[in-house]
Scaffold this motif. Structure first.
Motif, PDB file in Angstrom:
ATOM      1  N   VAL A 230       0.831  -1.205   0.000  1.00 40.82           N
ATOM      2  CA  VAL A 230       0.000   0.000   0.000  1.00 40.82           C
ATOM      3  C   VAL A 230       0.866   1.255   0.000  1.00 40.82           C
ATOM      4  N   MET A 231       1.912   1.279   0.839  1.00 36.22           N
ATOM      5  CA  MET A 231       2.765   2.459   0.933  1.00 36.22           C
ATOM      6  C   MET A 231       3.531   2.708  -0.359  1.00 36.22           C
ATOM      7  N   SER A 232       4.077   1.675  -0.957  1.00 30.10           N
ATOM      8  CA  SER A 232       4.831   1.863  -2.204  1.00 30.10           C
ATOM      9  C   SER A 232       3.923   2.334  -3.329  1.00 30.10           C
ATOM     10  N   THR A 233       2.695   1.846  -3.346  1.00 34.06           N
ATOM     11  CA  THR A 233       1.746   2.313  -4.359  1.00 34.06           C
ATOM     12  C   THR A 233       1.323   3.749  -4.085  1.00 34.06           C
ATOM     13  N   PHE A 234       1.128   4.080  -2.803  1.00 32.79           N
ATOM     14  CA  PHE A 234       0.783   5.453  -2.434  1.00 32.79           C
ATOM     15  C   PHE A 234       1.899   6.423  -2.820  1.00 32.79           C
ATOM     16  N   ALA A 235       3.153   5.962  -2.723  1.00 30.34           N
ATOM     17  CA  ALA A 235       4.285   6.821  -3.073  1.00 30.34           C
ATOM     18  C   ALA A 235       4.289   7.193  -4.550  1.00 30.34           C
ATOM     19  N   THR A 236       3.769   6.306  -5.396  1.00 31.19           N
ATOM     20  CA  THR A 236       3.738   6.604  -6.838  1.00 31.19           C
ATOM     21  C   THR A 236       2.669   7.631  -7.191  1.00 31.19           C
ATOM     22  N   MET A 237       1.679   7.818  -6.302  1.00 28.48           N
ATOM     23  CA  MET A 237       0.611   8.780  -6.581  1.00 28.48           C
ATOM     24  C   MET A 237       1.087  10.222  -6.457  1.00 28.48           C
ATOM     25  N   LYS A 238       1.960  10.477  -5.479  1.00 25.48           N
ATOM     26  CA  LYS A 238       2.495  11.822  -5.230  1.00 25.48           C
ATOM     27  C   LYS A 238       1.390  12.833  -4.933  1.00 25.48           C
ATOM     28  N   LYS A 239       0.361  12.399  -4.254  1.00 26.09           N
ATOM     29  CA  LYS A 239      -0.726  13.278  -3.831  1.00 26.09           C
ATOM     30  C   LYS A 239      -1.469  12.636  -2.670  1.00 26.09           C
ATOM     31  N   GLY A 240      -2.237  13.441  -1.935  1.00 26.64           N
ATOM     32  CA  GLY A 240      -3.110  12.912  -0.899  1.00 26.64           C
ATOM     33  C   GLY A 240      -2.384  12.651   0.416  1.00 26.64           C
ATOM     34  N   ARG A 241      -3.113  12.045   1.321  1.00 28.86           N
ATOM     35  CA  ARG A 241      -2.622  11.744   2.663  1.00 28.86           C
ATOM     36  C   ARG A 241      -2.957  10.303   3.004  1.00 28.86           C
ATOM     37  N   LEU A 242      -2.043   9.625   3.716  1.00 23.72           N
ATOM     38  CA  LEU A 242      -2.290   8.260   4.191  1.00 23.72           C
ATOM     39  C   LEU A 242      -2.314   8.274   5.712  1.00 23.72           C
ATOM     40  N   ILE A 243      -3.379   7.733   6.276  1.00 18.35           N
ATOM     41  CA  ILE A 243      -3.557   7.663   7.720  1.00 18.35           C
ATOM     42  C   ILE A 243      -3.472   6.203   8.156  1.00 18.35           C
ATOM     43  N   TYR A 244      -2.589   5.940   9.116  1.00 15.81           N
ATOM     44  CA  TYR A 244      -2.379   4.580   9.630  1.00 15.81           C
ATOM     45  C   TYR A 244      -2.862   4.526  11.070  1.00 15.81           C
ATOM     46  N   LEU A 245      -3.748   3.573  11.366  1.00 15.82           N
ATOM     47  CA  LEU A 245      -4.311   3.449  12.709  1.00 15.82           C
ATOM     48  C   LEU A 245      -3.515   2.433  13.522  1.00 15.82           C
ATOM     49  N   SER A 246      -2.956   2.915  14.614  1.00 15.61           N
ATOM     50  CA  SER A 246      -2.252   2.055  15.565  1.00 15.61           C
ATOM     51  C   SER A 246      -3.026   2.086  16.887  1.00 15.61           C
ATOM     52  N   SER A 247      -2.464   1.502  17.930  1.00 18.08           N
ATOM     53  CA  SER A 247      -3.188   1.438  19.210  1.00 18.08           C
ATOM     54  C   SER A 247      -2.232   1.630  20.378  1.00 18.08           C
ATOM     55  N   GLN A 248      -2.797   1.605  21.586  1.00 18.07           N
ATOM     56  CA  GLN A 248      -1.995   1.773  22.794  1.00 18.07           C
ATOM     57  C   GLN A 248      -1.108   0.561  23.053  1.00 18.07           C
ATOM     58  N   GLU A 249      -1.280  -0.528  22.302  1.00 19.52           N
ATOM     59  CA  GLU A 249      -0.496  -1.739  22.515  1.00 19.52           C
ATOM     60  C   GLU A 249       0.989  -1.525  22.248  1.00 19.52           C
ATOM     61  N   VAL A 250       1.353  -0.455  21.531  1.00 16.80           N
ATOM     62  CA  VAL A 250       2.768  -0.216  21.251  1.00 16.80           C
ATOM     63  C   VAL A 250       3.518   0.174  22.525  1.00 16.80           C
ATOM     64  N   TYR A 251       2.783   0.466  23.611  1.00 14.39           N
ATOM     65  CA  TYR A 251       3.402   0.730  24.910  1.00 14.39           C
ATOM     66  C   TYR A 251       3.005  -0.391  25.869  1.00 14.39           C
ATOM     67  N   SER A 252       4.002  -1.044  26.460  1.00 17.36           N
ATOM     68  CA  SER A 252       3.714  -2.147  27.389  1.00 17.36           C
ATOM     69  C   SER A 252       4.181  -1.855  28.808  1.00 17.36           C
ATOM     70  N   ASN A 253       5.023  -0.840  28.980  1.00 16.82           N
ATOM     71  CA  ASN A 253       5.522  -0.514  30.319  1.00 16.82           C
ATOM     72  C   ASN A 253       4.495   0.319  31.086  1.00 16.82           C
ATOM     73  N   SER A 254       4.777   0.560  32.346  1.00 23.77           N
ATOM     74  CA  SER A 254       3.959   1.439  33.174  1.00 23.77           C
ATOM     75  C   SER A 254       4.580   2.829  33.176  1.00 23.77           C
TER      76      SER A 254
END
Length: 731
Positions: free
Chosen positions: A97-121
């Motif tokens: 998806v990202m490599s194809t988006f790079a060929t467009m050279k327009k628009g915005r890509l939004i990636y949804l992540s979550s709080q799981e990327v943090y595991s410490n307190s």
């Protein structure tokens, strides 16, 4: 705006589609699955292709999206039952998806992540620049996805935005329950477990915050429509701290006293709350869904549909199903060996009969047996059949010779070598031939799939082209249609343009309640025309600067949309400017909620400009004839001009576009000029004084009913001039 959403069917996906549809955007969906045909509401076009397909560029070229939303951590296509396999597929799809988006050279890509990327307190709320601390393979995959987006943003200058959602939760509808997915929604998991087992597992030392689906949808939409973002990563969080124990107690309260809380508190305090300060500083951050009310609504829904939640939500095959499936594969793999052993029996018997036969003594049945299985199954079964043949040969030779004699016989080894060499060579050729055929078949399937993909994309393009053609030609709110309707204002007398502008605006926006206010000064505006009593509810004269929410948008030349449904405000409003001065305010009251969208606001702006053009032309015409409209040296309108103005107001009054009252002034002709000077001081700027064909002096009070006219009559009498109302029929 064209928005491409990438992900399977989920509550978040449906909420985003519904929001985009209400705001007047075109939504497209790449489902990520070629076979499953899930339902998506409010979608302009669906593409049923995997994320790593080769035709992704054709899809992007077809859609030409302004925004691409990759649901990522909230994509139900990834069940994470096998984290290693899911991680590879997740990253491969995102990279494509990202490599194809790079060929467009327009628009915005939004990636949804979550709080799981943090595991410490963490003792404080977690900002975006704090390094991640992923522990599980699933969380590390999300982090790698963030890194991919960040690298493309830094190295290629692409507009990518990562959004980390803090403990997203929503009502768990039955069709959304899939294995571990329910556990991601902690609140719903507690409600369902309380219903099924009567117990709620909770710890008092775990502190976190939750973000309701509706709030998350609103925040994501603000990122979608934003012109430019200050940074590449944002945290979306309610920042409302809650412990597992507090949440469990709330669930227990709503689910009933039969649910018991099991305290699983172990160790020290564990706090993980994302900070939304960066988002709040740049965008509108308002939490409309308090977790206490949301949990109550969720528990109410689950209790009402408890029969749907009492059974296991895992729709997979379960342990017994997996055992049966493994047994099936084992039996299927053993079938060729069983066939081989069964077929060996008749060949063994034939070989024993042929030993003493004068006709078949030279015929080697074991060699035929090995060649048969080499041709049918390949090297593996050829080797197994050769082993069985050697065993049968040795067993038959043991009838007449000892084992040592068989081992010392040179002919035995020559025969075994001949048997294995022929079997393996023929089996190898069979395997190679099968491999070549498989590659050819795979290539044919690949090319056929590519052809089908191209046909699907072309079919969708043709369908979209036909829809757009019909929309452009026939749609009621197309620009051509709008210009055609607004151009009809040119046929009216200059003094009538604003009356019928309200009527035309009412037709175009589909509302019966439209008002046009003429700005008198920097604070007050006077009602000029309105299409209904509802549209006049603010009154004939308003201090528009006191309507702070509306005025804040109008002074910035934005369309005001009453999203809070405040009764004292119109549902939509737009100001018309001339040389940086506000001249008119267009107000719309009766409009359905689903039409209060960005698309409708843009249309109102276009209509406002077209109305402005007609008004400017009318005003220029009136200014050019200003000297001819008034009796020279006086403030009294000339008979013909005043008569035309009166007729215009009367015609507009008959269509309920305005209200007016005409007063006749009792004054001799020789004193009319003196009376006009006095009375003008007692009138509003929107009122007129002039002569009619009978030579008498009249006053036209715009947007004034009989009750208000009585006050004017009293005011004139105090100044020494008697007056009375005149009906239109009398004139």
């Amino acid at each position: 705006m064209e928005v491409l959403l990438i992900g399977g069917s989920s509550d978040l996906m449906n909420a985003l589609l519904n929001k985009l549809n209400k705001e007047g955007h075109h939504s497209y969906v790449l489902t990520g699955n070629r076979n499953v045909r899930e339902s998506y509401k409010n979608v302009y076009e669906k593409y049923h292709f995997p994320y790593d397909c080769d035709c992704l560029k054709e899809i992007f070229d077809s859609v030409s999206p302004d925004v691409i939303l990759y649901t990522g951590a909230y994509d139900p296509n990834f069940s994470w039952e096998d984290p290693r396999r899911e991680s590879v597929q997740f990253l491969a799809g995102l990279q494509n998806v990202m490599s194809t988006f790079a060929t467009m050279k327009k628009g915005r890509l939004i990636y949804l992540s979550s709080q799981e990327v943090y595991s410490n307190s963490y003792p404080h709320h977690i900002p975006e620049d704090l390094p991640t601390s992923a522990a599980s393979l699933r969380a590390m995959t999300y982090v790698q996805g963030e890194d991919i987006c960040r690298n493309y943003r830094q190295t290629m200058g692409l507009d990518t935005v990562v959004l980390r959602l803090d403990h997203l939760y929503a009502v768990p509808y039955r069709e959304r329950l899939r294995g571990e997915r329910l556990k991601d929604n902690l609140c719903a998991h507690m409600c369902v477990e309380a219903l099924r087992t009567g117990e709620i597992q909770a710890a008092s030392n775990k502190i976190f915050s939750m973000l309701y689906l509706d709030d998350a949808t609103e925040f994501i939409y603000q990122i979608i429509r934003a012109g430019q973002t200050k940074q590449g990563v944002y945290h979306l969080s309610s920042e409302q701290a809650v412990t597992e124990m507090e949440l469990a107690q709330l669930v227990q309260k709503e689910m009933g006293k039969n649910a018991k809380i099991v305290n699983n508190t172990v160790g020290s305090e564990y706090c993980r709350i994302l900070s939304a300060r960066a988002f709040a500083d740049e965008f509108d951050w308002n939490i409309f869904n308090d977790y206490e009310k949301s949990v109550a609504a969720m528990a109410k829904h689950i209790r009402r549909h408890k029969n749907e939640y009492l059974h296991d939500a895992d729709t997979g095959k379960g342990t017994m199903g997996r055992i049966r499936q493994n047994l099936y594969h084992i039996i299927r793999a053993l079938i060729p060996f069983l066939e081989n052993m069964i077929c060996f029996i008749p060949f063994f018997m034939l070989n024993n009969r042929a030993v003493g036969s004068a006709y078949f003594a030279k015929l080697d049945f074991y060699l035929l047996y090995v060649l048969l299985f080499a041709i049918v199954y390949g090297q593996q079964q050829a080797t197994f059949s050769a082993v069985l043949a050697v065993s049968g040969y040795c067993f038959r030779q043991s009838y007449t010779r000892s084992g040592l004699e068989i081992l010392l016989d040179f002919n035995t080894y020559v025969w075994i070598a001949q048997l294995f060499i022929l079997g393996l060579v023929v089996g190898y050729m069979k395997d190679q031939l099968t491999a070549v055929r498989g590659e050819d078949q795979q290539e044919m399937e690949y090319l056929s799939g590519q052809l089908d993909d191209i046909q699907d994309i072309n079919t969708s393009n043709v369908r979209l082209k036909n829809v757009l053609e019909v929309q452009i030609v026939n749609q009621n709110d197309s620009f051509g249609r709008i210009y055609e309707i607004t151009s009809s204002l040119d046929q009216y007398d200059p003094s009538e343009v604003l009356f019928y502008a309200a009527e035309i605006l009412s037709r175009l926006v589909g509302s019966k309640d439209v008002a046009i206010y003429s700005v008198a000064n920097r604070s007050y505006a006077r009602l000029f025309s309105a299409t209904s009593k509802t549209a006049r509810q603010l009154g004939n004269s308003i201090e528009y600067t006191s309507y702070e929410q509306m005025y804040a948008d109008l002074k910035e030349r934005k369309v005001f949309i009453n999203k809070n449904m405040d009764e004292k405000y119109p549902l939509m409003a737009n100001a018309i400017y001339s040389e940086d001065e506000m001249q008119l305010i267009l107000m719309i009251w009766g409009i359905p909620w689903e039409r209060m969208t960005l698309g409708q606001a843009n249309m109102l702006v276009v209509i406002g400009y077209l109305i402005q053009n007609a008004v400017v032309r009318a005003n220029r015409y009136i200014e050019a004839l200003e000297n001819q409209r008034y009796i020279e040296g006086t403030k009294i309108m000339e008979t013909e001009a005043f008569g035309n103005l009166v007729q215009a107001y009367l015609r507009a009054g008959n269509k309920n576009l305005t209200e007016c009252t005409i007063l006749q002034i009792d004054v001799p002709k020789q004193k009319q000029e003196e009376a006009a000077d006095v009375l003008t001081q007692l009138m509003r700027q929107s009122d007129y004084i002039g002569q009619l064909s009978d030579g008498n002096l009249y006053v036209l009070l715009s947007n004034t009913d009989q009750k208000d006219a009585d006050f004017v009559i009293q005011r004139f009498e105090k100044a020494g001039y008697r007056s009375w109302r005149k009906e239109g029929a009398e004139l």
